[in-house]
Enzyme design. Structure first.
Site, PDB file in Angstrom:
ATOM      1  N   ALA A  13      -7.314   2.560  -2.260  1.00  0.00           N
ATOM      2  CA  ALA A  13      -8.761   2.415  -2.261  1.00  0.00           C
ATOM      3  C   ALA A  13      -9.478   3.621  -1.681  1.00  0.00           C
ATOM      4  O   ALA A  13     -10.682   3.779  -1.894  1.00  0.00           O
ATOM      5  CB  ALA A  13      -9.158   1.154  -1.494  1.00  0.00           C
ATOM      6  N   SER A  15      -7.579   6.947  -1.418  1.00  0.00           N
ATOM      7  CA  SER A  15      -6.959   8.170  -1.929  1.00  0.00           C
ATOM      8  C   SER A  15      -5.871   7.808  -2.922  1.00  0.00           C
ATOM      9  O   SER A  15      -5.408   6.672  -2.985  1.00  0.00           O
ATOM     10  CB  SER A  15      -6.367   9.009  -0.788  1.00  0.00           C
ATOM     11  OG  SER A  15      -5.267   8.342  -0.193  1.00  0.00           O
ATOM     12  N   ARG A  17      -2.160   9.458  -4.891  1.00  0.00           N
ATOM     13  CA  ARG A  17      -1.089  10.449  -4.812  1.00  0.00           C
ATOM     14  C   ARG A  17      -0.198  10.322  -6.041  1.00  0.00           C
ATOM     15  O   ARG A  17       0.010   9.228  -6.547  1.00  0.00           O
ATOM     16  CB  ARG A  17      -0.201  10.240  -3.575  1.00  0.00           C
ATOM     17  CG  ARG A  17      -0.858  10.466  -2.247  1.00  0.00           C
ATOM     18  CD  ARG A  17      -1.581   9.269  -1.719  1.00  0.00           C
ATOM     19  NE  ARG A  17      -0.776   8.065  -1.756  1.00  0.00           N
ATOM     20  CZ  ARG A  17       0.191   7.778  -0.863  1.00  0.00           C
ATOM     21  NH1 ARG A  17       0.437   8.615   0.119  1.00  0.00           N
ATOM     22  NH2 ARG A  17       0.869   6.665  -0.943  1.00  0.00           N
ATOM     23  N   GLY A  82      -5.580  -4.616  -5.673  1.00  0.00           N
ATOM     24  CA  GLY A  82      -5.753  -5.764  -6.557  1.00  0.00           C
ATOM     25  C   GLY A  82      -7.215  -6.091  -6.815  1.00  0.00           C
ATOM     26  O   GLY A  82      -8.122  -5.378  -6.402  1.00  0.00           O
ATOM     27  N   HIS A 240       0.519  -4.169  -8.398  1.00  0.00           N
ATOM     28  CA  HIS A 240      -0.242  -4.353  -7.169  1.00  0.00           C
ATOM     29  C   HIS A 240       0.493  -3.598  -6.076  1.00  0.00           C
ATOM     30  O   HIS A 240       1.691  -3.804  -5.865  1.00  0.00           O
ATOM     31  CB  HIS A 240      -0.362  -5.834  -6.814  1.00  0.00           C
ATOM     32  CG  HIS A 240      -1.252  -6.075  -5.636  1.00  0.00           C
ATOM     33  ND1 HIS A 240      -0.996  -7.024  -4.690  1.00  0.00           N
ATOM     34  CD2 HIS A 240      -2.392  -5.458  -5.239  1.00  0.00           C
ATOM     35  CE1 HIS A 240      -1.943  -7.008  -3.766  1.00  0.00           C
ATOM     36  NE2 HIS A 240      -2.796  -6.056  -4.082  1.00  0.00           N
ATOM     37  N   ASP A 241      -0.216  -2.716  -5.374  1.00  0.00           N
ATOM     38  CA  ASP A 241       0.467  -1.807  -4.454  1.00  0.00           C
ATOM     39  C   ASP A 241       1.300  -2.538  -3.409  1.00  0.00           C
ATOM     40  O   ASP A 241       2.363  -2.052  -3.006  1.00  0.00           O
ATOM     41  CB  ASP A 241      -0.523  -0.840  -3.798  1.00  0.00           C
ATOM     42  CG  ASP A 241      -1.760  -1.509  -3.217  1.00  0.00           C
ATOM     43  OD1 ASP A 241      -1.778  -2.743  -3.073  1.00  0.00           O
ATOM     44  OD2 ASP A 241      -2.723  -0.777  -2.911  1.00  0.00           O
ATOM     45  N   THR A 242       0.861  -3.734  -3.001  1.00  0.00           N
ATOM     46  CA  THR A 242       1.652  -4.463  -2.008  1.00  0.00           C
ATOM     47  C   THR A 242       2.976  -4.942  -2.587  1.00  0.00           C
ATOM     48  O   THR A 242       3.991  -4.985  -1.888  1.00  0.00           O
ATOM     49  CB  THR A 242       0.861  -5.657  -1.448  1.00  0.00           C
ATOM     50  OG1 THR A 242      -0.416  -5.200  -1.004  1.00  0.00           O
ATOM     51  CG2 THR A 242       1.586  -6.302  -0.280  1.00  0.00           C
ATOM     52  N   ASN A 305      -4.129 -11.745   3.682  1.00  0.00           N
ATOM     53  CA  ASN A 305      -4.851 -10.477   3.716  1.00  0.00           C
ATOM     54  C   ASN A 305      -5.586 -10.350   5.044  1.00  0.00           C
ATOM     55  O   ASN A 305      -6.299 -11.264   5.454  1.00  0.00           O
ATOM     56  CB  ASN A 305      -5.877 -10.403   2.583  1.00  0.00           C
ATOM     57  CG  ASN A 305      -5.250 -10.205   1.233  1.00  0.00           C
ATOM     58  OD1 ASN A 305      -4.444 -11.008   0.792  1.00  0.00           O
ATOM     59  ND2 ASN A 305      -5.636  -9.145   0.548  1.00  0.00           N
ATOM     60  N   GLY A 415       1.297   3.808   4.940  1.00  0.00           N
ATOM     61  CA  GLY A 415       0.695   4.905   5.680  1.00  0.00           C
ATOM     62  C   GLY A 415       0.302   4.546   7.093  1.00  0.00           C
ATOM     63  O   GLY A 415       0.249   5.419   7.979  1.00  0.00           O
TER      64      GLY A 415
END
Length: 496
Positions: A13, A15, A17, A82, A240-242, A305, A415
């Site tokens: 949300a 950045s 890469r 998401g 979904h990144d998670t 969350n 991160g």
């Protein structure tokens, strides 16, 4: 098998890469080849994502990856946050820019939705945590506003699905991201069509759902020629990144088999929970407002969350606007110098979803709840970090209640593990060992799902063994003391 190179486009949300993953001799090596800033754009009172700028960055990053890999990319996959989505009209015409999940159009949307369909019925269909930013309430806001875009829409694609369509030409709804919408039925593994019909929302816009590891085919011919990648495929990771981050949790052996661990995927958001074999949809899960989201390998992410390092990111942004350029190390050192356990906030209070001034919002919350407001930057950051650590303790108790097991180890990935002070605070607050790392968990999980799809890795357990061998982690042991117990009592009194 020969060395193989995969590309993860990991778009967060704040950045994005592009990270190459080289799989060789049972180990994984990463190389970041491109990075770009990401964030909302305000226009005419609304918040949007700038999709075309994002797409330009995706292409530039793939070009850089192709050069670094000398054109030998097996595949590429995209993961994002998401809930947000784009709409396509007839002939796959893109209909506007996607809205940002913090846009104010969903203010009050949940309460209005519950007047149409009871909260209990929505949960029975979806097993999902209630948050006003969920896709369901975004669609309802469009319906109530008589949106011409919704009327013209023929396809809904979640954010990673949009990029996979732009890359391959294939419209696909990937399961892990679809599961964040609050109109996905985790028990059936399909859209909750009956729920959408109850709300009068169009179901024609929803396509078939595909699992992580699905191979969509090669890059669009013109794009492949432009990038010099005629053989590179587009493969769905846990988009979904998670979901990708949880795949990268280095849990293995007896500890993994016993289920005595939980995870926190820590970044802008902190997503804390359990990996379970099937959805759990019951009154207790509903009462605790946990969510059942799709995981890789047919698993379910039973999680909550939590507002994460958004609190710190926004403080830094506000101070930067005022002319004070502070590094992350500056903020950490300032927090370390501030007195401990003085005041707390509920990170998930509505005050902190999208305030105009985060430091002011933190101070006002403290004053409103009868606490002394933090007076300087270090005290503000310390308040935010200690409140997150105490929130982790609160959610840990819920995880143990739902699993019926004592959790001995908390794996923090992503991160946010760079914030070693927060990792130690989490260990101290919870009284559990915290294993921090890997940092690039989302990109690692993305790459490993592509490797599984290519046959280079046989299974998720093997993937986790490779990850554990390839990346160092740091263990934070809890420091004894009663101060955190007293602080926890004060903290829980602040929760809604």
């Amino acid at each position: 098998m020969a060395n193989q190179i995969f590309l993860a486009v990991d778009m967060g949300a704040s950045s994005g890469r592009h990270i190459l993953g080289l799989l060789a001799e049972g180990r994984l090596e990463l190389q970041e080849v491109y990075r770009f800033e990401n964030g909302p754009v305000e226009a005419a009172g609304s918040l949007y994502w700038d999709l075309l700028t994002q797409w330009s960055h995706v292409r530039q990053g793939i070009r850089a990856a192709a050069a670094a890999a000398k054109g030998q990319l097996v595949s590429v996959g995209v993961d994002t946050w998401g809930v947000d989505f784009g709409l396509l009209g007839r002939n796959d015409e893109l209909l506007g820019n996607p809205y940002h999940y913090r846009d104010r159009r969903t203010n009050g949307a949940m309460e209005r939705a519950f007047a149409e369909v009871p909260r209990e019925e929505i949960f029975r269909h979806t097993g999902l945590q209630f948050m006003q930013l969920n896709t369901l309430y975004q669609l309802l806001a469009m319906k109530w506003a008589n949106s011409s875009l919704l009327e013209a829409a023929q396809s809904l694609l979640m954010m990673p699905d949009l990029f996979h369509w732009l890359l391959s030409g294939e419209r696909s709804n990937e399961m892990t991201d679809a599961s964040t919408s609050q109109f996905f039925d985790p028990a059936r593994g399909d859209w909750a069509f009956a729920l959408l019909e109850r709300f009068g929302l169009p179901t024609r816009i929803l396509g078939p759902i595909n699992p992580p590891g699905t191979r969509l085919g090669k890059l669009r011919p013109a794009l492949a020629a432009e990038l010099g990648l005629p053989h590179t495929e587009v493969v769905l990771p846990g988009t979904h990144d998670t979901a990708s981050a949880v795949l990268a949790v280095p849990a293995r052996g007896a500890a993994a088999a016993s289920g005595g661990w939980c995870y926190i995927s820590l970044g802008t958001w902190a997503l804390m929970g359990l990996e379970v074999p099937r959805p759990i949809i019951n009154d207790e899960v509903a009462r605790l407002n946990f969510t059942n989201e799709g995981g890789v390998g047919g698993t379910t992410r039973l999680l909550k969350n939590i507002c994460g390092l958004w609190l710190v990111q926004e403080c830094r942004r506000i101070w930067s606007q005022a002319g004070e350029t502070l590094s992350w190390d500056d903020l950490t050192l300032a927090a370390a110098a501030a007195p401990p356990l003085r005041c707390f906030i509920d990170p998930d209070a509505p005050d902190f979803l999208a305030p105009a001034d985060m430091p002011a919002a933190i101070r006002e919350f403290c004053r409103r709840t009868g606490q002394e407001a933090p007076h300087d930057q270090g005290a503000v950051i310390r308040c935010a970090l200690e409140s997150l650590a105490l929130k982790f303790r609160h959610v840990l108790a819920m995880c143990e209640q739902l699993s019926g097991k004592r959790i001995e180890t908390i794996h923090i990935v992503g991160g946010g593990t760079k914030n070693r002070r927060l990792c130690q605070m989490a260990a101290d607050a919870t009284g559990r060992a915290v294993v921090a790392g890997p940092v690039e968990a989302t990109a690692i999980g993305n790459v490993m799902m592509q490797a599984i799809a290519a046959g280079a890795v046989s299974s998720i357990p093997e993937a986790r063994e490779i990850i554990a061998r390839s990346f160092a982690v740091e263990t934070f042991e809890p420091q004894p003391g009663e101060a955190w117990d007293a602080a926890y009592e004060r903290f829980t009194a602040l929760l809604r």
